[in-house]
Design an enzyme around this catalytic site. Structure first.
Site, PDB file in Angstrom:
ATOM      1  N   ARG A  77      -2.337  -3.708  -8.593  1.00  0.00           N
ATOM      2  CA  ARG A  77      -2.186  -3.703  -7.126  1.00  0.00           C
ATOM      3  C   ARG A  77      -3.472  -3.240  -6.458  1.00  0.00           C
ATOM      4  O   ARG A  77      -3.452  -2.515  -5.459  1.00  0.00           O
ATOM      5  CB  ARG A  77      -1.040  -2.781  -6.672  1.00  0.00           C
ATOM      6  N   SER A 149       8.101  -2.950  -2.501  1.00  0.00           N
ATOM      7  CA  SER A 149       7.970  -1.713  -3.288  1.00  0.00           C
ATOM      8  C   SER A 149       7.141  -0.702  -2.507  1.00  0.00           C
ATOM      9  O   SER A 149       6.011  -0.996  -2.110  1.00  0.00           O
ATOM     10  CB  SER A 149       7.256  -1.993  -4.610  1.00  0.00           C
ATOM     11  N   GLU A 245       2.329   2.237  -2.680  1.00  0.00           N
ATOM     12  CA  GLU A 245       1.733   0.902  -2.832  1.00  0.00           C
ATOM     13  C   GLU A 245       1.415   0.332  -1.443  1.00  0.00           C
ATOM     14  O   GLU A 245       0.533  -0.499  -1.282  1.00  0.00           O
ATOM     15  CB  GLU A 245       2.724  -0.022  -3.567  1.00  0.00           C
TER      16      GLU A 245
HETATM   17  C1  LIG Z   1      10.609  -7.766   0.384  1.00  0.00           C
HETATM   18  C2  LIG Z   1       9.194  -7.640  -0.111  1.00  0.00           C
HETATM   19  C3  LIG Z   1       8.911  -7.826  -1.448  1.00  0.00           C
HETATM   20  C4  LIG Z   1       7.602  -7.697  -1.925  1.00  0.00           C
HETATM   21  N1  LIG Z   1       7.373  -7.897  -3.257  1.00  0.00           N
HETATM   22  C5  LIG Z   1       6.114  -7.775  -3.744  1.00  0.00           C
HETATM   23  C6  LIG Z   1       5.851  -7.982  -5.135  1.00  0.00           C
HETATM   24  O1  LIG Z   1       6.748  -8.272  -5.924  1.00  0.00           O
HETATM   25  N2  LIG Z   1       4.581  -7.833  -5.570  1.00  0.00           N
HETATM   26  C7  LIG Z   1       3.552  -7.518  -4.727  1.00  0.00           C
HETATM   27  O2  LIG Z   1       2.416  -7.430  -5.203  1.00  0.00           O
HETATM   28  N3  LIG Z   1       3.766  -7.332  -3.406  1.00  0.00           N
HETATM   29  C8  LIG Z   1       5.012  -7.459  -2.888  1.00  0.00           C
HETATM   30  N4  LIG Z   1       5.247  -7.253  -1.566  1.00  0.00           N
HETATM   31  C9  LIG Z   1       4.127  -6.911  -0.687  1.00  0.00           C
HETATM   32  C10 LIG Z   1       3.529  -8.135   0.074  1.00  0.00           C
HETATM   33  O3  LIG Z   1       4.323  -9.257  -0.066  1.00  0.00           O
HETATM   34  C11 LIG Z   1       2.130  -8.439  -0.436  1.00  0.00           C
HETATM   35  O4  LIG Z   1       1.286  -7.327  -0.262  1.00  0.00           O
HETATM   36  C12 LIG Z   1       1.513  -9.642   0.286  1.00  0.00           C
HETATM   37  O5  LIG Z   1       0.287  -9.976  -0.312  1.00  0.00           O
HETATM   38  C13 LIG Z   1       1.335  -9.392   1.779  1.00  0.00           C
HETATM   39  O6  LIG Z   1       0.863 -10.572   2.378  1.00  0.00           O
HETATM   40  P1  LIG Z   1       0.599 -10.658   3.929  1.00  0.00           P
HETATM   41  O7  LIG Z   1       0.051 -12.035   4.182  1.00  0.00           O
HETATM   42  O8  LIG Z   1       1.831 -10.253   4.684  1.00  0.00           O
HETATM   43  O9  LIG Z   1      -0.553  -9.584   4.122  1.00  0.00           O
HETATM   44  P2  LIG Z   1      -0.605  -8.281   5.022  1.00  0.00           P
HETATM   45  O10 LIG Z   1       0.500  -7.339   4.627  1.00  0.00           O
HETATM   46  O11 LIG Z   1      -0.735  -8.697   6.432  1.00  0.00           O
HETATM   47  O12 LIG Z   1      -2.001  -7.686   4.518  1.00  0.00           O
HETATM   48  C14 LIG Z   1      -2.114  -6.982   3.310  1.00  0.00           C
HETATM   49  C15 LIG Z   1      -3.563  -6.498   3.195  1.00  0.00           C
HETATM   50  O13 LIG Z   1      -4.418  -7.619   2.983  1.00  0.00           O
HETATM   51  C16 LIG Z   1      -5.378  -7.734   4.038  1.00  0.00           C
HETATM   52  N5  LIG Z   1      -5.507  -9.168   4.326  1.00  0.00           N
HETATM   53  C17 LIG Z   1      -4.509 -10.034   4.617  1.00  0.00           C
HETATM   54  N6  LIG Z   1      -5.007 -11.284   4.775  1.00  0.00           N
HETATM   55  C18 LIG Z   1      -6.356 -11.196   4.601  1.00  0.00           C
HETATM   56  C19 LIG Z   1      -7.444 -12.133   4.639  1.00  0.00           C
HETATM   57  N7  LIG Z   1      -7.254 -13.436   4.895  1.00  0.00           N
HETATM   58  N8  LIG Z   1      -8.704 -11.668   4.413  1.00  0.00           N
HETATM   59  C20 LIG Z   1      -8.928 -10.349   4.140  1.00  0.00           C
HETATM   60  N9  LIG Z   1      -7.956  -9.422   4.086  1.00  0.00           N
HETATM   61  C21 LIG Z   1      -6.674  -9.843   4.303  1.00  0.00           C
HETATM   62  C22 LIG Z   1      -4.827  -6.934   5.191  1.00  0.00           C
HETATM   63  O14 LIG Z   1      -5.875  -6.427   6.009  1.00  0.00           O
HETATM   64  C23 LIG Z   1      -4.092  -5.808   4.451  1.00  0.00           C
HETATM   65  O15 LIG Z   1      -4.986  -4.797   4.057  1.00  0.00           O
HETATM   66  C24 LIG Z   1       6.543  -7.380  -1.040  1.00  0.00           C
HETATM   67  C25 LIG Z   1       6.830  -7.202   0.320  1.00  0.00           C
HETATM   68  C26 LIG Z   1       8.123  -7.329   0.788  1.00  0.00           C
HETATM   69  C27 LIG Z   1       8.381  -7.136   2.246  1.00  0.00           C
END
Ligand SMILES: Cc1cc2nc3c(=O)[nH]c(=O)nc-3n(C[C@H](O)[C@H](O)[C@H](O)COP(=O)(O)OP(=O)(O)OC[C@H]3O[C@@H](n4cnc5c(N)ncnc54)[C@H](O)[C@@H]3O)c2cc1C
Length: 249
Positions: A77, A149, A245
């Site tokens: 992560r 998580s 996380e």
């Molecule tokens: C129900 C649920 C289940 C989940 N299960 C998992 C799992 O099994 N495994 C797991 O690893 N995660 C999981 N997550 C966490 C989440 O899905 C991941 O972290 C995912 O990558 C978030 O994507 P996002 O587009 O919403 O990014 P955001 O949450 O908007 O951003 C996450 C981070 O990435 C940065 N970021 C986003 N896009 C860019 C870009 N284009 N360029 C540079 N930086 C960027 C943001 O600044 C921030 O620091 C879960 C979340 C939920 C709500």
């Protein structure tokens, strides 16, 4: 893959075309651009294992760059985008190296049992199994807001895990290297008695103790307070510190 593509749409496309590598990461919410930042992972697979390179814009210099996987320093992560390069690069594209001859990863949690229930292992069956497991265990963010998580699975020395397992034989342990293992944070939280507990407007999900949920109107302070209470009680019982996380803003 463009950074604005919905992650699970890409996984569905890959599985549909018979390209292996990301099937265990089915149904993780979010977009492709975030996947190298967090090195998303689930069910024994991490995105970094099949990321070949990342294209980005350097926000400081205003230049386009291509960053190879080794430079991304993918960890559990974790990546360089969470440390020295935090908020420095805007990811525009991620190039994945998928395979036409996948090795199925079924060893994690209940994946194998669910796959057997559904039929012969294949990319499609694995994706279906993962979706079923996730839907049964994880709350729908639209119904019960949550960030997935909340804590990382803590990495500890193998000797510590061995000692804990003597006292708690059911404690799940995932090997990392010769000297280290990961413990299941959800198991520790549940064993410390938190599963399903509600404190004010914040709670611990009744089916997955690793997920903190907003029962409606919880403030950030309430969530942080609950998280701290959980950390303290897990430490008192097992001597293990949980690390978040999630990004705490
Ligand atoms: C129900 C649920 C289940 C989940 N299960 C998992 C799992 O099994 N495994 C797991 O690893 N995660 C999981 N997550 C966490 C989440 O899905 C991941 O972290 C995912 O990558 C978030 O994507 P996002 O587009 O919403 O990014 P955001 O949450 O908007 O951003 C996450 C981070 O990435 C940065 N970021 C986003 N896009 C860019 C870009 N284009 N360029 C540079 N930086 C960027 C943001 O600044 C921030 O620091 C879960 C979340 C939920 C709500």
């Amino acid at each position: 893959v463009g950074s604005g593509v919905v992650w699970d749409d890409f996984v569905a496309w890959a599985v549909e075309h018979g390209y292996g590598g990301v099937e265990n990461l089915s149904l993780i919410p979010g977009h492709v651009g975030a996947t190298p930042v967090q090195n998303i992972g689930a069910y024994g697979t991490e995105a970094g294992e099949c990321i070949d390179r990342v294209e980005a814009v350097d926000i400081v210099k205003g230049e386009k760059v291509t960053i190879d996987a080794a430079t991304c320093r993918f960890g559990y992560r974790d990546s360089i985008f969470k440390h020295e390069w935090k908020n420095r690069f805007l990811v525009t594209y991620v190039t994945f190296r998928l395979t036409k001859h996948p090795e199925f990863k079924l060893h994690y949690g209940s994946v194998k049992d669910e796959v057997i229930r559904l039929g012969e292992p294949s990319l499609k069956v694995i994706r279906q199994a993962i979706i079923r497991i996730r839907e049964a265990k994880l709350p729908d963010v639209k119904v019960l807001p949550n960030a997935g998580s909340f804590f990382k699975n803590p990495m500890v020395e193998r000797v510590i895990a061995d000692t804990l397992q003597e006292k708690y034989p059911a404690l799940p342990v995932y090997p990392v290297d010769d000297d280290h293992v990961k413990l299941a944070a959800g198991w520790l939280i549940e064993a410390a008695g938190w599963k399903g507990k509600v404190v004010g407007h914040a709670g611990v999900h009744e089916k997955q103790a690793l997920v903190l949920v907003n029962m409606g109107g919880a403030t950030g302070i309430e969530i942080a307070h609950l998280a701290n209470e959980i950390k303290k009680s897990v430490f008192l019982q097992f001597g293990v510190w949980l690390e978040p996380e999630v990004n705490v803003i």
